[in-house]
Motif scaffolding. Sequence first.
Motif, short mmCIF file in Angstrom:
data_model
loop_
_atom_site.label_atom_id
_atom_site.label_comp_id
_atom_site.label_asym_id
_atom_site.label_seq_id
_atom_site.Cartn_x
_atom_site.Cartn_y
_atom_site.Cartn_z
N ASN A 2 5.60 15.72 -3.58
CA ASN A 2 4.30 16.17 -3.10
C ASN A 2 4.22 15.83 -1.62
OD1 ASN A 2 1.67 16.82 -2.54
ND2 ASN A 2 0.75 15.25 -3.86
N GLU A 3 4.40 16.84 -0.75
CA GLU A 3 4.46 16.57 0.69
C GLU A 3 3.16 15.95 1.21
OE1 GLU A 3 5.63 18.77 4.90
OE2 GLU A 3 5.87 19.82 3.00
N GLU A 4 2.04 16.26 0.57
CA GLU A 4 0.77 15.69 1.00
C GLU A 4 0.72 14.18 0.80
OE1 GLU A 4 -2.38 17.73 -0.91
OE2 GLU A 4 -2.03 19.64 0.12
N SER A 5 1.61 13.65 -0.04
CA SER A 5 1.63 12.20 -0.29
C SER A 5 2.39 11.45 0.79
CB SER A 5 2.27 11.91 -1.65
OG SER A 5 3.66 12.24 -1.64
N PHE A 6 3.05 12.19 1.71
CA PHE A 6 3.88 11.53 2.72
C PHE A 6 3.06 10.58 3.57
CE2 PHE A 6 6.41 12.15 6.87
CZ PHE A 6 7.14 11.00 6.64
N ASN A 7 1.92 11.01 4.07
CA ASN A 7 1.11 10.15 4.93
C ASN A 7 0.53 8.94 4.20
OD1 ASN A 7 1.60 11.65 7.20
ND2 ASN A 7 -0.36 12.72 7.20
N ASP A 8 0.56 8.96 2.86
CA ASP A 8 0.04 7.82 2.11
C ASP A 8 0.87 6.55 2.31
OD1 ASP A 8 -2.00 9.35 1.06
OD2 ASP A 8 -0.90 9.87 -0.77
N ILE A 9 2.13 6.70 2.74
CA ILE A 9 2.96 5.51 2.90
C ILE A 9 2.78 4.85 4.27
CG2 ILE A 9 4.65 6.41 1.27
CD1 ILE A 9 6.49 7.04 3.60
N PHE A 10 2.04 5.51 5.17
CA PHE A 10 1.69 4.88 6.44
C PHE A 10 0.33 4.22 6.25
CE2 PHE A 10 4.13 8.77 7.59
CZ PHE A 10 5.28 8.13 7.98
N LYS A 11 0.33 2.89 6.23
CA LYS A 11 -0.88 2.16 5.87
C LYS A 11 -1.12 1.02 6.85
CE LYS A 11 0.47 2.93 1.06
NZ LYS A 11 0.98 2.31 -0.18
N PRO A 12 -2.38 0.62 7.00
CA PRO A 12 -2.64 -0.62 7.75
C PRO A 12 -1.90 -1.78 7.09
CG PRO A 12 -4.68 0.58 7.34
CD PRO A 12 -3.61 1.24 6.52
N TRP A 13 -1.57 -2.78 7.89
CA TRP A 13 -0.79 -3.92 7.40
C TRP A 13 -1.42 -4.57 6.18
CZ3 TRP A 13 3.95 -5.65 8.07
CH2 TRP A 13 4.26 -6.97 7.70
N ASP A 14 -2.74 -4.66 6.12
CA ASP A 14 -3.41 -5.33 5.00
C ASP A 14 -3.23 -4.56 3.69
OD1 ASP A 14 -4.24 -7.30 6.71
OD2 ASP A 14 -6.28 -6.51 6.94
#
Length: 204
Positions: free
Chosen positions: A39-51
């Motif tokens: 699911n390409e839309e899930s790609f940005n989900d792995i870029f997260k704030p450190w917390d």
Amino acid sequence: MPCNSSDHSGCDHIVDEGAEMSLYSQIDLNSTTCLNAENEESFNDIFKPWDDRFDTTKVLKSDADEQLIMYIPFTSSVKLKSIALLGLNDDSQPRKLKVYINRQDVDFDTVEGIEPTQEFECLQSCPQGAVPQYLTKVTTFTNIRDITIFVPGNFGADHTVISYIGFKGEYTEINRDPVITNYEIAANPADHKHKFEVKTKNLI
């Protein structure tokens, strides 16, 4: 090489629990792309704030096989010092990362013929509460506008799963304001010829 020792001596990674120099805010999330994502839309989900780095409710999973190609542009000029990566601490963890800088032509047709800027052997698992930081050759990873990460395989699973990717380093803001140039136009006598002739005619 992969390292299972407690001191990680001789490795190209460190286990780092700090949030200093995070480049999360510099990722251009509107322009990222991922090839072979379930699911390409899930790609940005792995870029997260450190917390939120240990949040696995949203992950990136490969589709047809275990390979992934991830393109990540930045909004600034970046000096990249390390790449952090977390998965599920199982066989779906990436085994290796091949990283390319400032290239937008890396896909599955070209990737095998392009020499990566740097390669990293990944840990299959890491201590709870820690994040592996894969150290770059900083002198090479400067003036970066974008990076591409190729995951050629994992530790034996049918699909690769990544829950978090983070970057550390320094950045320089890029001036995007338009440049306005003022030109001083010299008078052209030809532009005033008609007025001069009319005035002369009136004097006759």
